[in-house]
Design a protein around this motif. Structure first.
Motif, mmCIF file in Angstrom:
data_model
loop_
_atom_site.group_PDB
_atom_site.id
_atom_site.type_symbol
_atom_site.label_atom_id
_atom_site.label_comp_id
_atom_site.label_asym_id
_atom_site.label_seq_id
_atom_site.Cartn_x
_atom_site.Cartn_y
_atom_site.Cartn_z
ATOM 1 N N ARG A 109 0.846 -1.175 -0.132
ATOM 2 C CA ARG A 109 0.077 -0.133 -0.117
ATOM 3 C C ARG A 109 0.865 1.278 0.128
ATOM 4 N NH1 ARG A 109 -5.147 -0.485 1.856
ATOM 5 N NH2 ARG A 109 -4.927 1.344 3.236
ATOM 6 N N ASN B 268 1.650 2.103 -3.427
ATOM 7 C CA ASN B 268 0.685 2.949 -4.337
ATOM 8 C C ASN B 268 0.172 4.028 -3.780
ATOM 9 O OD1 ASN B 268 -1.109 3.000 -6.554
ATOM 10 N ND2 ASN B 268 -2.435 1.545 -5.591
ATOM 11 N N LEU C 223 -1.276 4.747 -0.902
ATOM 12 C CA LEU C 223 -2.270 4.335 -0.089
ATOM 13 C C LEU C 223 -1.790 4.584 1.220
ATOM 14 C CD1 LEU C 223 -4.249 1.527 -1.759
ATOM 15 C CD2 LEU C 223 -5.076 3.811 -1.704
ATOM 16 N N GLU D 151 -2.884 16.299 -3.513
ATOM 17 C CA GLU D 151 -3.834 15.080 -3.774
ATOM 18 C C GLU D 151 -3.688 14.716 -5.303
ATOM 19 O OE1 GLU D 151 -8.009 15.625 -3.351
ATOM 20 O OE2 GLU D 151 -8.220 13.656 -4.152
ATOM 21 N N GLY D 152 -3.922 15.807 -6.161
ATOM 22 C CA GLY D 152 -3.972 15.745 -7.562
ATOM 23 C C GLY D 152 -2.756 14.868 -8.175
ATOM 24 N N ALA E 26 -2.506 11.305 -7.075
ATOM 25 C CA ALA E 26 -3.825 10.607 -7.900
ATOM 26 C C ALA E 26 -3.207 10.015 -9.114
ATOM 27 C CB ALA E 26 -4.968 11.454 -8.129
ATOM 28 N N SER E 27 -2.652 11.196 -9.821
ATOM 29 C CA SER E 27 -1.858 10.813 -11.318
ATOM 30 C C SER E 27 -0.882 9.663 -11.136
ATOM 31 C CB SER E 27 -1.562 12.158 -12.016
ATOM 32 O OG SER E 27 -0.261 12.529 -11.151
ATOM 33 N N ARG F 206 -0.784 7.259 -8.819
ATOM 34 C CA ARG F 206 -1.717 5.896 -8.593
ATOM 35 C C ARG F 206 -2.109 5.404 -9.805
ATOM 36 N NH1 ARG F 206 -4.813 8.412 -4.191
ATOM 37 N NH2 ARG F 206 -3.518 7.863 -2.113
ATOM 38 N N ALA F 207 -2.473 6.436 -10.810
ATOM 39 C CA ALA F 207 -3.028 5.802 -12.025
ATOM 40 C C ALA F 207 -2.064 5.133 -12.836
ATOM 41 C CB ALA F 207 -3.502 7.275 -12.859
ATOM 42 N N MET G 58 -3.652 -1.992 -9.090
ATOM 43 C CA MET G 58 -3.489 -2.854 -7.875
ATOM 44 C C MET G 58 -4.858 -3.723 -7.694
ATOM 45 S SD MET G 58 -2.854 -1.362 -4.266
ATOM 46 C CE MET G 58 -2.823 -2.487 -2.570
ATOM 47 N N GLU H 132 -14.304 2.632 -16.231
ATOM 48 C CA GLU H 132 -14.509 3.848 -15.581
ATOM 49 C C GLU H 132 -13.315 4.656 -15.211
ATOM 50 O OE1 GLU H 132 -17.169 4.804 -13.899
ATOM 51 O OE2 GLU H 132 -16.322 6.410 -12.665
ATOM 52 N N ALA H 133 -12.285 4.127 -14.883
ATOM 53 C CA ALA H 133 -10.947 5.072 -14.752
ATOM 54 C C ALA H 133 -10.273 5.498 -16.248
ATOM 55 C CB ALA H 133 -9.909 4.197 -14.069
ATOM 56 N N HIS I 163 -12.856 8.489 -17.042
ATOM 57 C CA HIS I 163 -12.847 9.680 -16.049
ATOM 58 C C HIS I 163 -11.409 10.207 -15.513
ATOM 59 C CE1 HIS I 163 -17.154 9.895 -16.154
ATOM 60 N NE2 HIS I 163 -17.056 8.683 -16.097
ATOM 61 N N VAL I 164 -10.474 9.000 -15.549
ATOM 62 C CA VAL I 164 -8.999 9.643 -15.143
ATOM 63 C C VAL I 164 -8.092 10.010 -16.206
ATOM 64 C CG1 VAL I 164 -7.086 9.002 -13.822
ATOM 65 C CG2 VAL I 164 -9.229 8.134 -13.043
ATOM 66 N N MET J 24 -5.648 0.535 -17.440
ATOM 67 C CA MET J 24 -5.139 1.815 -17.017
ATOM 68 C C MET J 24 -3.702 1.743 -17.699
ATOM 69 S SD MET J 24 -7.028 4.193 -15.907
ATOM 70 C CE MET J 24 -5.862 5.440 -15.022
ATOM 71 N N GLN K 223 -9.315 4.883 -5.530
ATOM 72 C CA GLN K 223 -8.082 5.839 -5.422
ATOM 73 C C GLN K 223 -6.925 5.077 -6.145
ATOM 74 O OE1 GLN K 223 -7.712 6.512 -1.272
ATOM 75 N NE2 GLN K 223 -8.603 8.539 -1.478
ATOM 76 N N ALA K 224 -6.972 3.798 -6.020
ATOM 77 C CA ALA K 224 -5.825 3.087 -6.699
ATOM 78 C C ALA K 224 -5.777 3.266 -8.067
ATOM 79 C CB ALA K 224 -5.840 1.305 -6.370
ATOM 80 N N LEU K 225 -7.005 3.286 -8.772
ATOM 81 C CA LEU K 225 -7.395 3.659 -10.101
ATOM 82 C C LEU K 225 -6.964 5.176 -10.447
ATOM 83 C CD1 LEU K 225 -10.384 1.644 -10.813
ATOM 84 C CD2 LEU K 225 -8.406 0.981 -11.847
ATOM 85 N N GLY K 226 -6.670 6.084 -9.617
ATOM 86 C CA GLY K 226 -6.227 7.354 -9.699
ATOM 87 C C GLY K 226 -7.069 8.181 -9.807
ATOM 88 N N MET K 227 -8.312 7.997 -9.218
ATOM 89 C CA MET K 227 -9.324 8.956 -9.045
ATOM 90 C C MET K 227 -9.217 9.788 -7.795
ATOM 91 S SD MET K 227 -12.624 6.133 -10.078
ATOM 92 C CE MET K 227 -13.861 7.370 -10.377
ATOM 93 N N THR K 228 -9.608 10.988 -8.193
ATOM 94 C CA THR K 228 -9.512 12.038 -7.125
ATOM 95 C C THR K 228 -10.485 11.648 -5.873
ATOM 96 O OG1 THR K 228 -10.892 13.697 -8.213
ATOM 97 C CG2 THR K 228 -8.439 13.864 -8.668
ATOM 98 N N GLN L 37 -13.984 12.781 -7.538
ATOM 99 C CA GLN L 37 -14.464 11.521 -8.540
ATOM 100 C C GLN L 37 -14.960 10.511 -7.950
ATOM 101 O OE1 GLN L 37 -11.065 11.263 -10.837
ATOM 102 N NE2 GLN L 37 -12.128 12.088 -12.466
ATOM 103 N N ARG M 286 -18.700 9.517 -8.334
ATOM 104 C CA ARG M 286 -18.790 8.225 -9.278
ATOM 105 C C ARG M 286 -18.929 6.937 -8.376
ATOM 106 N NH1 ARG M 286 -20.173 8.890 -14.222
ATOM 107 N NH2 ARG M 286 -19.425 6.819 -14.240
#
Lengths: 250, 300
Positions: free
Chosen positions: A45, A48, A50, A79-80, A83-84, A86-87, A91, A110-111, A114-115, A163, B187-192, B195, B199
């Protein structure tokens, strides 16, 4: 791909990670073994983002996790930015964590939509290919609750792959499955390893570690007790702690 | 072993279901009571059903129904939107944001809704001017609060802002009911955070939020009658005005009761279909809707 130097993590008074040193190279499959509570999942974690690392350096693909180095200061990431990052890392969780209100295909696209901002048409085409790849072609419109545990975990793997991650983390992916469903998930993971994906797999599947793993570490009480090629560690462990653990699980 | 038979023919024996004589007795008693009530309702000329019929679709009553529906809809809209926002704020890691939300909920749940209604309505007596501009500096926009605070806006502010405080706690309960693993996976998928909330978490929280929200809507339908205190006329006030003039109190109360029950029944249907929509994926197969059941029976 992943370099850890003296990584430490504390939850309240308990120090869960007490100095982890580890290197995972590109394309390598690293298996992590150890009793529960040894810090395996926490380490995964941390990679990633987390969990926040308290001390030590954790570098993923040349970039420090959670911080940015400018001059000789470390700046915490916003935070942003987290997030980028983590994308870029996929996991897979022990309890699948699929989104129950979305279909299998919905979960996968989904990701990307939207990501990453991929168009729906492109994302769905790729989503179908991924479902095909994990052996679930034609199940696009099925909701997670209508799938077996093994099928759900395969959708979860497809969701992470959508992803295009450069690294895949597996947190005991087969521990919540009925014994007869473990095989289908391991098969997908084996395929993934053959395709050259860099993987860190926390597992209790000794057979998988022996066959597929390029390297193996054994963790206990927040430190790496022993590491090396799987066959060597599994058949000829050097440390007493490793021997004791293996004698119970083999 | 008397009274038992061999296993070979046990499967062919007739099965006697458990009898429930108690149910028949209670049903019969209730039927008699219902008949008595029905008889009283129909034969009692003092109830003046003719007056009820006369006023049921009277233009002022129908207008009152419209105002009640309008108030309920707008106040609930304000309540639900602001309530969800407050719930998300309350769970924010930012201590200032969550503190503001806590303070809001504490204040608006702490005072009676009637006091809040009156407060908004009489606010222009203490706030003499409203302006938009630089604090302590020049202002660009200037207005008299009396033109902004009408009976309708005071009613919406009073009912809606109060409702938001209750909805905030309902929404928070819904959000907390969603498994932590969902947030982690998103979050692991990169969502804020935003989001993830929009969602992943909120759509799942809706299942828990909806039933109490239906409760709140039905309760709001009736709470709107409190606006009589600021002189706004809706269904109950309209009826009061009419029976004040004609002295047909009971027939008019019956008239508006029929309307309230009718509106509540319509809300039931709306809630049923909304709950069904948000239940997708939560069960292996959703039961058929009443409409589908009827169609199924006809097709057979």
């Amino acid at each position: 791909m992943v370099q850890a130097e003296g990584v430490r993590k504390r939850f309240g008074l308990v120090e869960v990670l007490r100095g982890i040193d580890l290197v995972v190279t590109r394309g390598e499959v690293m298996c992590v073994l150890g009793p529960s509570g040894s810090g395996k999942s926490t380490f995964l974690r941390c990679i990633n983002h987390l969990e926040k690392v308290d001390a030590g350096r954790l570098v993923v693909d040349g970039e420090l996790v959670g911080y940015e180095q400018r001059g000789n200061r470390l700046y915490e990431l916003r935070e942003g930015e987290v997030a980028s990052k983590r994308a870029e890392i996929g996991m897979v969780f022990q309890r699948f964590n699929l989104f129950p209100h979305m279909t299998a295909l919905g979960n996968i696209v989904e990701a990307p939509i939207h990501v990453k901002g991929t168009s729906r048409a492109v994302a769905e085409k790729r989503g179908r290919e991924l479902l095909e790849r994990v052996g679930l072609g034609g199940r696009e419109h099925t909701y997670p609750r209508q799938l077996s545990g093994g099928q759900q975990q395969r959708v979860a793997i497809a969701r992470a792959l959508a992803m295009d991650p450069k690294l895949m983390l597996f947190d005991e992916p087969t521990s919540a499955l009925d014994p007869e469903l473990v095989g289908e998930v391991l098969d997908v993971m084996r395929d993934l390893a053959t395709s050259g994906m860099t993987m860190i797999v926390v597992t209790h599947e000794i057979g998988f570690a022996r066959e597929v793993g390029d390297a193996l570490v054994f963790m206990d009480e927040g430190v790496i007790v022993e590491s090396g090629p799987p066959k060597q560690v599994l058949t000829n462990p050097q440390q007493e702690r490793t021997k004791a653990f293996l004698s119970k699980v083999l | 072993m008397t009274g038992t038979t061999g296993e070979e023919n046990a499967a062919e024996l007739p099965v006697v279901p458990v009898r429930h004589p108690g149910r028949w007795v209670t049903a019969a008693v209730l039927l008699v009571l219902a008949a008595m009530l029905g008889h009283w309702l129909v034969t009692n000329s003092a109830l003046r059903w003719d007056v009820v019929g006369q006023y049921l679709f009277d233009s002022s009553i129908v207008h009152g129904v419209g105002r009640t529906l309008e108030l309920t809809a707008v106040a609930m809209l304000v309540g639900v939107v602001l309530g969800i926002l407050l719930a998300v704020m309350r769970l924010s890691p930012n201590p200032i944001v969550s503190g503001i939300s806590w303070l809001y909920i504490w204040f608006f749940r702490g005072t009676p809704v009637l006091v809040q209604l009156l407060f908004w309505y009489f606010l222009p007596t203490v706030v003499r001017s409203l302006s938009l501009g630089v604090p302590f500096g020049p202002s660009w926009f200037h207005t008299d609060p009396k033109t902004v605070i009408t009976q309708f806006t005071a009613a919406i502010l009073g009912l809606g802002l109060n409702e938001a405080a209750y909805m905030a706690e309902i929404a928070r309960a819904g959000i907390l009911s969603v498994d932590e693993g969902q947030t982690e996976a998103a979050q692991a998928l990169g969502m804020t955070r935003r989001q993830t909330m929009q969602r992943i978490v909120l759509p799942q929280a809706m299942r828990v939020i909806l039933p109490p929200t239906g409760n709140e809507t039905i309760s709001m339908l009736k709470t709107t009658s409190l606006v009589f205190a600021i002189g706004f006329s809706e269904l109950l006030t309209t009826a009061q005005i009419i029976y004040g003039r004609t002295f047909q109190t009971i027939p008019l109360l019956l008239t508006i009761s029929i309307w309230y029950v009718a509106i509540t029944s319509v809300l039931y249907v709306g809630q049923y279909y909304l709950e069904r929509y948000f239940a997708r994926g939560s069960a292996r197969d959703l039961p058929p809707t009443p409409a589908q059941r009827i169609r199924g029976l006809v097709a057979r």
